[in-house]
Design a protein around this motif. Structure first.
Motif, PDB file in Angstrom:
ATOM      1  N   TRP A  80      52.113  29.796 -15.123  1.00  0.00           N
ATOM      2  CA  TRP A  80      51.113  28.615 -14.830  1.00  0.00           C
ATOM      3  C   TRP A  80      49.395  29.278 -14.577  1.00  0.00           C
ATOM      4  O   TRP A  80      49.499  30.463 -13.581  1.00  0.00           O
ATOM      5  CB  TRP A  80      51.384  27.711 -13.430  1.00  0.00           C
ATOM      6  N   ASN A  81      49.249  28.732 -15.191  1.00  0.00           N
ATOM      7  CA  ASN A  81      47.432  28.704 -14.592  1.00  0.00           C
ATOM      8  C   ASN A  81      47.732  27.403 -13.335  1.00  0.00           C
ATOM      9  O   ASN A  81      47.957  26.727 -13.100  1.00  0.00           O
ATOM     10  CB  ASN A  81      46.935  28.105 -16.019  1.00  0.00           C
ATOM     11  N   ARG A  82      46.271  29.178 -12.945  1.00  0.00           N
ATOM     12  CA  ARG A  82      46.147  28.449 -11.129  1.00  0.00           C
ATOM     13  C   ARG A  82      45.872  26.928 -10.386  1.00  0.00           C
ATOM     14  O   ARG A  82      46.645  26.422  -9.611  1.00  0.00           O
ATOM     15  CB  ARG A  82      45.750  29.885 -10.510  1.00  0.00           C
ATOM     16  N   LYS A  83      44.676  26.090 -11.657  1.00  0.00           N
ATOM     17  CA  LYS A  83      44.687  25.679 -11.940  1.00  0.00           C
ATOM     18  C   LYS A  83      45.308  24.598 -12.048  1.00  0.00           C
ATOM     19  O   LYS A  83      45.475  23.273 -10.657  1.00  0.00           O
ATOM     20  CB  LYS A  83      42.815  25.165 -12.025  1.00  0.00           C
ATOM     21  N   ALA A  84      45.985  24.423 -13.025  1.00  0.00           N
ATOM     22  CA  ALA A  84      47.074  23.299 -13.736  1.00  0.00           C
ATOM     23  C   ALA A  84      48.200  23.297 -12.164  1.00  0.00           C
ATOM     24  O   ALA A  84      48.121  22.555 -12.096  1.00  0.00           O
ATOM     25  CB  ALA A  84      47.523  23.240 -14.519  1.00  0.00           C
ATOM     26  N   ALA A  86      47.898  24.117  -9.122  1.00  0.00           N
ATOM     27  CA  ALA A  86      47.507  23.784  -8.262  1.00  0.00           C
ATOM     28  C   ALA A  86      47.259  22.243  -8.287  1.00  0.00           C
ATOM     29  O   ALA A  86      47.369  21.092  -7.037  1.00  0.00           O
ATOM     30  CB  ALA A  86      45.865  24.142  -7.989  1.00  0.00           C
ATOM     31  N   ALA A  87      47.388  21.835  -9.002  1.00  0.00           N
ATOM     32  CA  ALA A  87      47.199  19.832  -9.468  1.00  0.00           C
ATOM     33  C   ALA A  87      48.655  19.124  -9.227  1.00  0.00           C
ATOM     34  O   ALA A  87      48.487  18.327  -8.764  1.00  0.00           O
ATOM     35  CB  ALA A  87      46.464  20.015 -11.243  1.00  0.00           C
ATOM     36  N   PHE A 113      39.464  20.502  -5.432  1.00  0.00           N
ATOM     37  CA  PHE A 113      39.198  21.486  -7.257  1.00  0.00           C
ATOM     38  C   PHE A 113      40.045  20.903  -8.537  1.00  0.00           C
ATOM     39  O   PHE A 113      39.550  21.338  -9.361  1.00  0.00           O
ATOM     40  CB  PHE A 113      38.824  22.967  -6.933  1.00  0.00           C
ATOM     41  N   PRO A 114      41.157  21.190  -8.287  1.00  0.00           N
ATOM     42  CA  PRO A 114      42.370  21.076  -9.793  1.00  0.00           C
ATOM     43  C   PRO A 114      41.551  20.127 -10.705  1.00  0.00           C
ATOM     44  O   PRO A 114      42.357  20.020 -11.187  1.00  0.00           O
ATOM     45  CB  PRO A 114      43.339  21.458  -9.570  1.00  0.00           C
ATOM     46  N   SER A 116      40.398  16.666 -12.229  1.00  0.00           N
ATOM     47  CA  SER A 116      38.479  16.731 -13.122  1.00  0.00           C
ATOM     48  C   SER A 116      38.061  14.881 -12.597  1.00  0.00           C
ATOM     49  O   SER A 116      38.169  14.559 -13.612  1.00  0.00           O
ATOM     50  CB  SER A 116      38.795  17.091 -14.286  1.00  0.00           C
TER      51      SER A 116
END
Ligand SMILES: Nc1ncnc2c1ncn2[C@@H]1O[C@H](COP(=O)(O)OP(=O)(O)OP(=O)(O)O)[C@@H](O)[C@H]1O
Length: 257
Positions: A80-84, A86-87, A113-114, A116
């Protein structure tokens, strides 16, 4: 053996297969396997030092398993990508960040932050979350001066502003007075999101959890409904109390909102 911690819910959101985690020679989590279904509310139970926080840290990717595999939404956790991630997966942990120098409103928005989303939407999310935890009127105050329970409410505001698909809560009722224990957990339960929460208060766990995993000395020793998991034998062996699972002494119906 793969325990199905929940039934009668949606698809599997999280699954653990023979997950272990050690620091040096010390096993903190040993050979845990279970699945969590969408919309279920799973309690993580066990006495002090059983490994509950360590397991939650693995699920939140703060730590990596020493062996075994964790999958979230069908994909291995480490892909998993960190931002995805964390969302989708939010947390209220026991270890708290330093808050001094930030206002209550700033801290409540830190988890956004995750997403948009527009500034206006961010502000709206923060406002609604702070109103719910009754800190909106104090939003310009220094968060570092909040009492323990007020800080815990602020961390709830953070996750509520984000409103992820999965709520990972480590002893969420820590420091909270009775009103906020019920108010916040009732609110989260009503959302129908997937929740994994560790509890020491068995009565609160019984009110909210539709399933439970019981940990003892780093191992998962039982899973199923609370009544199944907390047999008098296990209460004696794991919690070292002579007790039985029954109705609580104080029957709280609902917070007065
Ligand atoms: N980084 C570390 N290095 C060594 N031991 C650790 C580390 N982190 C935790 N432990 C130990 O691992 C064990 C499990 O800790 P953990 O915090 O997961 O338990 P817990 O079930 O959440 O306990 P509690 O209910 O008291 O919060 C404890 O004995 C703890 O001291």
């Amino acid at each position: 053996m793969l325990h199905r911690a929940t039934s009668n819910f949606g698809q599997t959101i999280l699954s653990l297969h023979n997950v272990s985690f050690a620091v040096g020679p010390k096993p903190l989590v040993q050979d845990c396997s279970f699945e969590v279904r969408q919309g279920s509310f799973m309690g993580l139970l066990g006495p002090n030092g059983a490994g509950k926080s360590s397991l939650l840290k693995l699920l939140y990717r703060e730590k990596k398993p020493t062996s075994g595999k964790i999958t979230a939404f069908g994909q291995p956790l480490d892909r998993w990508n960190r931002k995805a991630f964390a969302a989708k997966v939010g947390t209220v942990l026991q270890e708290k960040a330093q808050l001094a120098g930030l206002t209550i409103e700033q801290v409540a928005g830190l988890g956004l932050f995750p997403l948009s989303c527009s500034k206006a939407e961010e502000q709206q999310r923060v406002r609604e979350a702070l109103e719910l935890v009754e800190l909106w009127d104090r939003r310009t105050e220094n968060a570092g001066y909040l009492s323990g329970g007020e800080q815990q409410r602020l961390f709830f505001a953070q996750i509520l502003a984000l409103d992820p698909e999965v709520y990972l809560l480590d002893e969420p009722n820590n420091h909270l007075d009775i009103y906020f224990q019920y108010r916040l957990m009732d609110h989260i339960k009503a959302k129908g999101k997937t929740v994994i929460a560790s509890f020491h208060d068995i009565n609160l766990a019984a009110r909210y959890c539709d399933s439970a995993v019981l940990m003892h000395e780093a191992r998962m020793v039982a899973s199923g409904s609370l009544a199944e998991v907390l047999s008098p034998e296990r209460l004696k062996l794991v919690y070292r109390v002579d007790a039985q699972f029954a109705k609580s002494a104080i029957a709280i119906n609902a917070p007065v909102v």
